[in-house]
Design a protein around this motif. Structure first.
Motif, PDB file in Angstrom:
ATOM      1  N   GLY A   1       0.089   2.467   4.721  1.00 44.15           N
ATOM      2  CA  GLY A   1       1.260   1.394   4.052  1.00 44.15           C
ATOM      3  C   GLY A   1       2.942   2.394   4.807  1.00 44.15           C
ATOM      4  O   GLY A   1       3.769   1.532   5.448  1.00 44.15           O
ATOM      5  N   ALA A   2       3.089   4.243   3.947  1.00 46.02           N
ATOM      6  CA  ALA A   2       4.009   4.134   4.358  1.00 46.02           C
ATOM      7  C   ALA A   2       4.408   4.398   6.282  1.00 46.02           C
ATOM      8  O   ALA A   2       5.624   4.514   6.487  1.00 46.02           O
ATOM      9  N   GLN A   3       2.776   4.659   6.643  1.00 43.70           N
ATOM     10  CA  GLN A   3       3.670   4.481   8.145  1.00 43.70           C
ATOM     11  C   GLN A   3       3.763   3.481   9.209  1.00 43.70           C
ATOM     12  O   GLN A   3       4.448   3.448   9.708  1.00 43.70           O
ATOM     13  N   ILE A   4       2.630   2.858   8.652  1.00 40.66           N
ATOM     14  CA  ILE A   4       3.858   0.842   9.108  1.00 40.66           C
ATOM     15  C   ILE A   4       4.449   0.277   8.493  1.00 40.66           C
ATOM     16  O   ILE A   4       5.271   0.072   9.282  1.00 40.66           O
TER      17      ILE A   4
ATOM     18  N   GLY B   1       0.681  -1.029  -0.214  1.00 39.84           N
ATOM     19  CA  GLY B   1       0.257  -0.033   0.733  1.00 39.84           C
ATOM     20  C   GLY B   1       1.099   1.210   0.285  1.00 39.84           C
ATOM     21  O   GLY B   1       1.712   1.294   0.908  1.00 39.84           O
ATOM     22  N   GLY B   2       0.139   2.317  -0.920  1.00 36.77           N
ATOM     23  CA  GLY B   2       1.470   3.807  -1.054  1.00 36.77           C
ATOM     24  C   GLY B   2       0.297   4.628  -0.621  1.00 36.77           C
ATOM     25  O   GLY B   2       1.058   5.870  -1.212  1.00 36.77           O
TER      26      GLY B   2
ATOM     27  N   THR C   1      12.781  -3.497  12.734  1.00 35.32           N
ATOM     28  CA  THR C   1      12.801  -4.618  13.193  1.00 35.32           C
ATOM     29  C   THR C   1      12.690  -5.724  13.040  1.00 35.32           C
ATOM     30  O   THR C   1      13.234  -6.019  12.876  1.00 35.32           O
ATOM     31  N   ALA C   2      11.639  -5.673  11.563  1.00 37.11           N
ATOM     32  CA  ALA C   2      11.426  -6.705  10.270  1.00 37.11           C
ATOM     33  C   ALA C   2      12.689  -6.662   9.086  1.00 37.11           C
ATOM     34  O   ALA C   2      12.673  -5.384   9.276  1.00 37.11           O
ATOM     35  N   ASP C   3      12.724  -7.307   8.782  1.00 33.40           N
ATOM     36  CA  ASP C   3      13.000  -7.533   7.958  1.00 33.40           C
ATOM     37  C   ASP C   3      12.422  -6.779   6.672  1.00 33.40           C
ATOM     38  O   ASP C   3      11.059  -8.326   5.762  1.00 33.40           O
ATOM     39  N   LEU C   4      11.863  -5.546   6.004  1.00 36.35           N
ATOM     40  CA  LEU C   4      10.542  -4.893   5.397  1.00 36.35           C
ATOM     41  C   LEU C   4      10.720  -5.125   4.357  1.00 36.35           C
ATOM     42  O   LEU C   4      12.148  -5.557   3.253  1.00 36.35           O
ATOM     43  N   THR C   5      10.017  -5.691   3.965  1.00 38.19           N
ATOM     44  CA  THR C   5      10.189  -4.963   1.960  1.00 38.19           C
ATOM     45  C   THR C   5       8.734  -4.157   1.860  1.00 38.19           C
ATOM     46  O   THR C   5       7.391  -4.758   2.097  1.00 38.19           O
ATOM     47  N   TRP C   6       8.404  -3.407   1.130  1.00 34.71           N
ATOM     48  CA  TRP C   6       7.074  -1.876   0.922  1.00 34.71           C
ATOM     49  C   TRP C   6       7.325  -2.480  -0.428  1.00 34.71           C
ATOM     50  O   TRP C   6       7.513  -1.893  -1.424  1.00 34.71           O
ATOM     51  N   VAL C   7       6.129  -2.712  -0.689  1.00 34.19           N
ATOM     52  CA  VAL C   7       5.232  -2.271  -2.285  1.00 34.19           C
ATOM     53  C   VAL C   7       4.608  -2.021  -2.327  1.00 34.19           C
ATOM     54  O   VAL C   7       3.521  -1.519  -2.020  1.00 34.19           O
TER      55      VAL C   7
END
Length: 352
Positions: free
Chosen positions: A176-179, A171-172, A186-192
């Motif tokens: 999405g940006a805040q989470i 989510g853009g 903290t996590a191994d993050l991928t933002w799409v």
């Protein structure tokens, strides 16, 4: 037993309280039915780090400024809950809690509101149920095959439960940006995101967004060129945590994957990435199932309105669902004006 009143307001969050404030000022008898068992509306259920886009003074309901939160420019969700609880008490608004509205029917000269604790007859109804209870999940291929954890914005609390996990945030928009910013580090993050993130200029906050939404509505009402409103400025308000994560290079967004598998996701080039969890920050739909029997809903579940008044049922007003029920009406500062207009129209209807 059926009770009777002039107006039933469905929902006791910020929009329902704003409606109650203006109805009370006009001397209109009403009751506010709220499914929640405590004040605060959806603000009771947000993630821990959520903050408003605007300072307290620009995040207020009609009649009472939100107090400043100590040592904070942008108040957190618990501060909003406390403010709404105080607002309800201060104006002695007639909220009945733990009441679930099941359906609204046309009943001769009245609208009949069926609840899990009895029925009401009203000469007008204001629906202010918002969208939080109707999270939207897109029909992405393989979503039912994924063996990891899937949750929506409404179920996310804090990053601690995802420590060290491979998490994909979808989510853009602002959620999405805040989470994603909350999870970074903290996590191994991928933002799409469906398209590259569009940040509003750093100096813009909720005050400017409200002004942009209002200017767009005024232009449309006057037959002038559509200004584009908030969407013309961008999709993401760069609140301090988002700005910090972005500037640290922790919010690099990837294009949307093509499908989910049992173990993770498949990208457009055919490569695969494992994942432990997917968080869908993909928005909401209006919570209007209580009007199903009246057959009022059209495109995207919306009910056609003129201002806040339903086109096909003049005794019904909708408040706080988005720009289609008033500029920025889903915000604390934005709901005041459409609430006032709805109350005035209802008062005129009752006097006629």
């Amino acid at each position: 037993m059926t009770q009777r009143t002039d107006v039933v307001v469905i929902g006791g969050g910020q929009s329902g309280l704003a409606a109650g404030y203006h109805l009370r000022r006009l001397g209109v008898e009403h009751v506010i039915l709220d499914a929640q068992t405590a004040p605060g509306g959806a603000w009771q259920h947000t993630w821990d780090s959520l903050r408003l886009f605007s300072p307290a003074a620009y995040s207020s309901l009609p009649g009472r400024l939100m107090p400043v939160q100590a040592d904070e420019v942008y108040p957190d969700a618990q501060h909003v809950v406390s403010y709404l609880a105080d607002y309800e008490k201060r104006y002695e608004l007639p909220v009945q809690r733990g009441v679930w509205v099941e359906a609204v029917h046309r009943d001769a000269v009245f609208l009949r509101v069926e609840t899990d604790s009895g029925a009401w007859q009203a000469r007008a109804v204001v629906s202010a149920t918002g969208t939080w209870t109707r999270p939207f999940l897109p029909a992405v291929p393989g979503r039912r095959e994924f063996a990891g954890r899937q949750l929506h914005t409404v179920q996310y609390s804090n990053p601690a439960e995802f420590a060290g996990q491979r998490v994909i945030v979808v989510g853009g928009g602002n959620s999405g940006a805040q989470i994603a910013a909350d999870l970074a580090g903290t996590a191994d993050l991928t933002w799409v995101t469906q398209r590259p993130p569009r940040y509003l200029p750093d100096e813009i906050d909720g005050r400017a967004l409200f002004d942009a939404a209002t200017a767009r509505r005024q232009a449309l009402d006057a037959g002038r060129t559509d200004t584009g409103g908030v969407a013309s400025l961008g999709d993401i308000v760069a609140v301090p945590p988002v700005r910090a994560a972005r500037d640290a290079g922790l919010l690099a967004a990837s294009p949307m994957f093509t499908r989910l598998t049992a173990e993770g996701v498949v990208w457009a080039d055919g490569t695969e990435s494992p994942a432990d969890a997917v968080i869908w920050c993909t928005g909401f739909r209006p919570a209007l199932a209580h009007f199903a029997s009246m057959r009022l809903r059209g495109t995207r579940g919306h009910i056609a309105t003129i201002g806040t008044r339903a086109v096909d049922e003049p005794r019904l007003h909708l408040l706080g669902y988005g720009d289609w029920t008033g500029p920025a009406s889903a915000t604390l500062i934005g709901v005041g004006r459409p609430a006032r207009e709805a109350a005035r129209e209802i008062a005129q209807l009752l006097s006629a």
